[in-house]
Enzyme design. Structure first.
Site, short mmCIF file in Angstrom:
data_model
loop_
_atom_site.label_atom_id
_atom_site.label_comp_id
_atom_site.label_asym_id
_atom_site.label_seq_id
_atom_site.Cartn_x
_atom_site.Cartn_y
_atom_site.Cartn_z
N THR A 35 0.75 -1.18 0.11
CA THR A 35 -0.14 -0.10 0.13
C THR A 35 0.82 1.26 0.15
OG1 THR A 35 -1.64 -1.41 1.33
CG2 THR A 35 -1.86 1.15 1.34
N SER A 128 13.11 -11.50 16.74
CA SER A 128 12.08 -11.62 18.12
C SER A 128 12.45 -10.38 18.98
CB SER A 128 13.14 -12.84 19.03
OG SER A 128 12.63 -12.36 20.22
N GLY A 129 11.43 -9.99 19.73
CA GLY A 129 11.31 -8.85 20.41
C GLY A 129 10.30 -7.67 20.12
N LYS A 182 13.75 -19.74 16.03
CA LYS A 182 12.73 -18.85 16.34
C LYS A 182 11.36 -19.55 16.67
CE LYS A 182 10.33 -14.97 16.96
NZ LYS A 182 9.46 -14.61 16.35
N HIS A 185 11.97 -20.77 20.34
CA HIS A 185 12.08 -19.57 21.09
C HIS A 185 10.49 -19.31 21.64
CE1 HIS A 185 11.19 -15.13 20.77
NE2 HIS A 185 12.47 -15.08 21.31
N ASN A 186 9.73 -19.17 20.44
CA ASN A 186 8.22 -18.83 20.66
C ASN A 186 7.58 -19.90 21.55
OD1 ASN A 186 8.80 -16.52 18.89
ND2 ASN A 186 6.96 -17.14 17.71
N GLU A 189 8.42 -19.26 25.07
CA GLU A 189 7.70 -17.99 25.34
C GLU A 189 6.19 -18.48 25.87
OE1 GLU A 189 7.31 -14.76 22.71
OE2 GLU A 189 7.37 -13.35 24.60
N LYS A 260 -0.92 -17.89 16.89
CA LYS A 260 -0.55 -17.44 15.61
C LYS A 260 0.19 -18.75 15.11
CE LYS A 260 0.29 -12.71 15.60
NZ LYS A 260 1.46 -11.67 15.44
N ARG A 287 -3.88 -23.41 25.82
CA ARG A 287 -4.57 -22.16 24.91
C ARG A 287 -5.71 -22.94 24.16
NH1 ARG A 287 -0.79 -17.77 22.15
NH2 ARG A 287 0.88 -17.64 23.82
N1 LIG Z 1 4.40 -8.35 15.62
C1 LIG Z 1 5.13 -9.02 16.19
O1 LIG Z 1 5.44 -8.78 17.47
C2 LIG Z 1 6.11 -9.96 15.41
C3 LIG Z 1 7.30 -10.53 16.06
C4 LIG Z 1 8.18 -11.23 15.57
C5 LIG Z 1 7.88 -11.43 14.22
N2 LIG Z 1 6.60 -11.09 13.45
C6 LIG Z 1 6.42 -11.38 12.12
O2 LIG Z 1 6.80 -10.41 11.30
C7 LIG Z 1 6.08 -10.41 10.10
C8 LIG Z 1 5.32 -9.01 9.96
O3 LIG Z 1 4.65 -8.98 11.10
P1 LIG Z 1 3.77 -7.48 11.48
O4 LIG Z 1 3.46 -7.48 12.80
O5 LIG Z 1 4.84 -6.45 10.88
O6 LIG Z 1 2.80 -7.51 10.23
P2 LIG Z 1 1.67 -6.36 10.08
O7 LIG Z 1 1.86 -5.14 10.91
O8 LIG Z 1 0.49 -6.95 9.62
O9 LIG Z 1 2.00 -5.81 8.45
C9 LIG Z 1 2.23 -6.55 7.44
C10 LIG Z 1 3.01 -6.05 6.35
O10 LIG Z 1 2.93 -6.95 5.34
C11 LIG Z 1 2.36 -6.40 3.85
N3 LIG Z 1 1.44 -7.75 3.32
C12 LIG Z 1 0.60 -7.96 3.75
N4 LIG Z 1 0.39 -9.08 2.68
C13 LIG Z 1 1.36 -8.73 1.75
C14 LIG Z 1 1.34 -9.29 0.46
N5 LIG Z 1 0.45 -10.31 -0.04
N6 LIG Z 1 2.16 -8.88 -0.51
C15 LIG Z 1 2.97 -8.10 -0.17
N7 LIG Z 1 3.01 -7.26 1.09
C16 LIG Z 1 1.94 -7.92 2.17
C17 LIG Z 1 1.28 -5.38 4.48
O11 LIG Z 1 1.37 -4.27 3.43
P3 LIG Z 1 -0.01 -3.53 3.39
O12 LIG Z 1 0.06 -2.28 4.15
O13 LIG Z 1 -0.43 -3.27 2.01
O14 LIG Z 1 -1.19 -4.27 3.85
C18 LIG Z 1 2.23 -4.73 5.61
O15 LIG Z 1 3.19 -3.94 5.20
C19 LIG Z 1 5.07 -11.56 10.26
O16 LIG Z 1 5.57 -12.87 9.61
C20 LIG Z 1 4.93 -11.71 11.59
O17 LIG Z 1 4.41 -13.27 12.23
C21 LIG Z 1 5.75 -10.15 14.21
#
Ligand SMILES: NC(=O)c1ccc[n+]([C@@H]2O[C@H](COP(=O)([O-])OP(=O)(O)OC[C@H]3O[C@@H](n4cnc5c(N)ncnc54)[C@H](OP(=O)(O)O)[C@@H]3O)[C@@H](O)[C@H]2O)c1
Length: 340
Positions: A35, A128-129, A182, A185-186, A189, A260, A287
């Protein structure tokens, strides 16, 4: 225009924080988001880091903005989005350009993608974090060819958390090894959180403690061996009050937990490895059980919901149990990693 040292696709919660962290450490970072408005907003809000952030509105421009041989981090949801982005990128990349999947991929997917990539550089990387970690110091678990890790290690080590001065970023092994670690690790947690929840339950139902008393107990434990982010926020969460009802926040939140998937993957892989991880397994089971609200309501109708007093248990006992449980769940997780 100066070329970026690294590129990052996906400016969601984690990607935006990671890109700012990279820029904050003096690296020029090219960014792209599906986007486009989010890319613009991200750049506009980058403040003093704007010069280090190079926004692009097309994938082609994004790729062109990165110095060769390129390194590109994907920070999009695990699953199809990763395959879609790889497919969109590959035709635009040179044979020595590196793709790094930094989301929470299932390590089997990372194994497959690494094999599909054949000789093309590919890393799977656990981060992580949470958002705070991504912005100010994540722990980073890399998997793939060691030589590919080494190409980007200086950036990843610079942005990572530090423990006694050493970077919390390292290469774990081939293919999906980083994502495997990872996931475990989760899983650890999950167990840590479940034990905190059970200690809370004992304090509330067994010891008839008020939310304020429970909050103080966590705050007290946070000063000792249990000092950690989870203990700290548990104290704050226990003290939180719902502004609408004036009740303790924990009492108005539905007590059904989702997931998740990384904890579940850990338990499944542990079975394949015959690695005993009962603390993590119990947390995933809890859970799943929590989410069966209808069944639990039937049980409550049969057996009642009256709390069972637990005479003779002290807060020191509970603290000791939590410390022991924490050691046990870490030991189980590490032993599983060893076995793998
Ligand atoms: N949140 C956490 O604490 C955390 C911690 C460790 C790892 N992670 C992992 O990190 C990854 C990202 O998580 P997040 O929390 O940052 O997610 P998020 O806030 O939901 O952001 C997702 C991002 O991916 C983009 N996206 C979604 N579908 C797409 C597609 N088909 N093609 C291209 N771009 C796409 C979205 O773009 P748009 O803006 O266009 O929607 C957005 O920029 C995930 O695998 C998650 O499991 C998250």
């Amino acid at each position: 225009m100066k070329s970026a040292e690294i590129g990052l696709m996906g400016l969601g919660t984690m990607g935006a924080a990671l890109a700012l962290n990279i820029a904050d450490h003096g690296f020029d970072v090219a960014v792209w988001n599906r986007t486009t408005q989010k890319t613009r907003d991200f750049h506009n809000d980058a403040g003093g880091l704007q010069d280090k952030v190079h926004p692009s509105e097309s994938v082609e421009d994004f790729v062109a903005a990165i110095a060769k041989p390129r390194a590109i981090i994907l920070m999009v949801p695990a699953g199809d989005p990763v395959d879609e982005q790889i497919a969109a990128l590959r035709p635009l990349l040179d044979a020595d350009d590196l793709i790094i999947d930094a989301g929470n991929a299932n390590f089997h997917d990372t194994n497959r993608r690494a094999r599909d990539a054949a000789d093309l550089p590919y890393l799977g990387m656990g981060v992580s974090g949470g958002e705070e970690g991504a912005r100010f110091g994540p722990s980073i678990m890399g998997g793939g060819k060691r030589a590919h890790w080494d190409r980007v290690a200086h950036i990843l080590e610079a942005i990572s958390a530090k423990y006694d001065g050493a970077p919390c970023a390292t290469w774990m092994g081939e293919e999906g090894a980083g994502h495997f670690v990872k996931a475990v690790h989760n899983g650890i947690e999950y167990a840590d959180m479940q034990m905190i929840a059970e200690a809370y339950g004992v304090m509330r139902d067994g010891l008839s403690m008020s939310p304020a008393q429970i909050s103080l107990a966590f705050a007290d434990w946070d000063k000792g061996a249990l000092d950690s982010y989870l203990t700290e926020i548990s104290g704050k969460v226990a003290a939180a009050v719902d502004p609408k009802t004036g009740k303790p926040m924990l009492d108005v939140i539905v007590d059904a937990a989702g997931q998740k998937g990384t904890g579940r993957w850990t338990v499944i892989e542990a079975q394949h490895l015959a690695a005993p991880i009962p603390a993590i397994d119990a947390a995933v089971v809890a859970r799943n059980l929590s989410s069966q609200r209808d069944v639990r309501a039937l049980g409550e109708a049969l057996f009642g919901a009256a709390p069972q007093p637990m005479d003779g248990i002290t807060l020191a006992d509970l603290e000791g149990a939590l410390i022991a449980g924490k050691i046990i769940c870490y030991a189980q997780g590490f032993e599983m990693i060893n076995k793998a």
